[in-house]
Design a protein around this motif. Structure first.
Motif, PDB file in Angstrom:
ATOM      1  N   UNK A 182      39.582  57.224-117.172  1.00 29.49           N
ATOM      2  CA  UNK A 182      40.150  58.338-116.420  1.00 29.49           C
ATOM      3  C   UNK A 182      39.938  59.618-117.219  1.00 29.49           C
ATOM      4  N   UNK A 183      39.097  60.501-116.692  1.00 29.25           N
ATOM      5  CA  UNK A 183      38.763  61.760-117.350  1.00 29.25           C
ATOM      6  C   UNK A 183      39.634  62.855-116.739  1.00 29.25           C
ATOM      7  N   UNK A 184      40.395  63.535-117.589  1.00 28.44           N
ATOM      8  CA  UNK A 184      41.399  64.463-117.084  1.00 28.44           C
ATOM      9  C   UNK A 184      41.196  65.872-117.641  1.00 28.44           C
ATOM     10  N   UNK A 185      41.549  66.830-116.837  1.00 34.22           N
ATOM     11  CA  UNK A 185      41.597  68.199-117.338  1.00 34.22           C
ATOM     12  C   UNK A 185      40.280  68.938-117.378  1.00 34.22           C
ATOM     13  N   UNK A 186      39.323  68.562-116.548  1.00 35.92           N
ATOM     14  CA  UNK A 186      38.103  69.371-116.409  1.00 35.92           C
ATOM     15  C   UNK A 186      37.089  69.228-117.514  1.00 35.92           C
ATOM     16  N   UNK A 187      36.963  68.056-118.092  1.00 40.38           N
ATOM     17  CA  UNK A 187      35.927  67.830-119.110  1.00 40.38           C
ATOM     18  C   UNK A 187      34.571  67.700-118.401  1.00 40.38           C
ATOM     19  N   UNK A 188      33.578  68.505-118.784  1.00 44.54           N
ATOM     20  CA  UNK A 188      32.273  68.419-118.122  1.00 44.54           C
ATOM     21  C   UNK A 188      31.619  67.041-118.328  1.00 44.54           C
ATOM     22  N   UNK A 189      30.991  66.554-117.295  1.00 46.18           N
ATOM     23  CA  UNK A 189      30.279  65.275-117.343  1.00 46.18           C
ATOM     24  C   UNK A 189      28.837  65.541-116.936  1.00 46.18           C
ATOM     25  N   UNK A 190      27.914  65.053-117.750  1.00 48.75           N
ATOM     26  CA  UNK A 190      26.493  65.307-117.508  1.00 48.75           C
ATOM     27  C   UNK A 190      25.761  63.993-117.295  1.00 48.75           C
ATOM     28  N   UNK A 191      24.897  63.978-116.318  1.00 44.77           N
ATOM     29  CA  UNK A 191      24.074  62.810-116.016  1.00 44.77           C
ATOM     30  C   UNK A 191      23.051  62.548-117.131  1.00 44.77           C
ATOM     31  N   UNK A 192      22.536  61.340-117.152  1.00 47.09           N
ATOM     32  CA  UNK A 192      21.483  61.002-118.116  1.00 47.09           C
ATOM     33  C   UNK A 192      20.233  61.850-117.906  1.00 47.09           C
ATOM     34  N   UNK A 193      20.057  62.395-116.697  1.00 49.36           N
ATOM     35  CA  UNK A 193      18.891  63.263-116.469  1.00 49.36           C
ATOM     36  C   UNK A 193      19.200  64.736-116.731  1.00 49.36           C
ATOM     37  N   UNK A 194      20.384  65.017-117.271  1.00 44.48           N
ATOM     38  CA  UNK A 194      20.733  66.385-117.646  1.00 44.48           C
ATOM     39  C   UNK A 194      21.451  67.176-116.578  1.00 44.48           C
ATOM     40  N   UNK A 195      21.606  66.594-115.397  1.00 43.39           N
ATOM     41  CA  UNK A 195      22.278  67.303-114.307  1.00 43.39           C
ATOM     42  C   UNK A 195      23.790  67.256-114.507  1.00 43.39           C
ATOM     43  N   UNK A 196      24.447  68.393-114.454  1.00 44.60           N
ATOM     44  CA  UNK A 196      25.914  68.360-114.575  1.00 44.60           C
ATOM     45  C   UNK A 196      26.556  67.906-113.260  1.00 44.60           C
ATOM     46  N   UNK A 197      27.571  67.073-113.391  1.00 42.55           N
ATOM     47  CA  UNK A 197      28.391  66.758-112.232  1.00 42.55           C
ATOM     48  C   UNK A 197      29.406  67.879-112.045  1.00 42.55           C
TER      49      UNK A 197
END
Ligand code: FES
Length: 229
Positions: A182-197
């Motif tokens: 569970x990722x909380x508080x707006x932590x950026x998540x980036x795909x393996x291809x470099x695309x940000x979610x």
């Protein structure tokens, strides 16, 4: 609302790379005597050995929640199959008299907070008094995946819980299974291809390795009886 200096990167067929000294804990879905999910219960704080750490994504590490390299030995295929669309494009809206509810079903992590007290899809149309509104907003905000979001009908603004940037490893004692990250508080998540979610306040990442909507949890951990210790 992105958390400064923190980042999660999905590695190709490997773990989640977590940078920025992200606080880590283990949280259980607390239930009442009827089995309804009613609250989050912190089990423990987990102290990683290093400021940057790797969380298992294949479900087979012997050192969960951390990666121990097992993904290589088992040939884990972790293709990111989730649609690359913002939440708003995935969600449907139900309007009530003072609040609205949006629902992106594909993000469901099967935490079941939505079901108690008559289900949020029904109670959105009944929430008029201040206590009813507060109860509805709290219940919707307990959804870990952000599948469900409450909105103020007048301002058209989301009504989100205040969640410090952090990661919680979810346990589901009622079902007898381990759950997602569970990722909380707006932590950026980036795909393996470099695309940000899309940066969101609440996100659940699959750690059983079996979601059909990777990197996000889709509840499959419950169906397969995922265990982490
Ligand atoms: S942890 Fe929920 S589907 Fe994998």
């Amino acid at each position: 609302m992105a958390a400064t200096g923190m980042k999660i990167t999905v590695s190709k067929n490997g773990p989640y790379l977590v940078r920025g000294q992200v606080p880590l804990s283990r949280q259980a879905i607390g239930a009442n005597s009827e089995g309804d999910s009613i609250d989050w219960v912190e089990i423990e704080t987990i102290v990683p050995e290093t400021p940057a750490y790797k969380l298992c994504r294949c479900g087979h590490s012997a050192n969960k929640p951390f990666c121990d390299g097992t993904h290589v030995r088992i040939g884990f295929v972790g293709d990111e199959t989730a649609r690359r669309q913002p939440y708003a494009a995935l969600a449907q809206e139900i309007d009530g008299p003072t609040l609205a509810l949006t629902d992106a079903q594909s993000l469901c992590a099967f935490a079941r907070f939505c079901d108690r007290d008559g289900q949020v899809w029904n109670t959105v149309s009944q929430a008029t008094t201040a206590p009813e509104r507060a109860a509805f907003v709290r219940q919707v905000g307990q959804c870990p995946s952000g599948r469900l979001v409450a909105w103020d009908y007048q301002t058209r603004a989301p009504v989100e819980p205040d969640l410090p940037p952090s990661i919680a490893i979810v346990e589901d004692p009622q079902q007898g299974v381990a759950g997602p990250i569970w990722v909380r508080g707006g932590i950026p998540i980036e795909s393996a291809d470099g695309t940000p979610y899309e940066v969101r306040n609440r996100v659940t990442l699959c750690r059983c390795g079996q979601s059909k909507n990777k990197p996000f949890c889709d509840g499959t951990h419950a169906a397969i009886g995922f265990q982490d210790r």
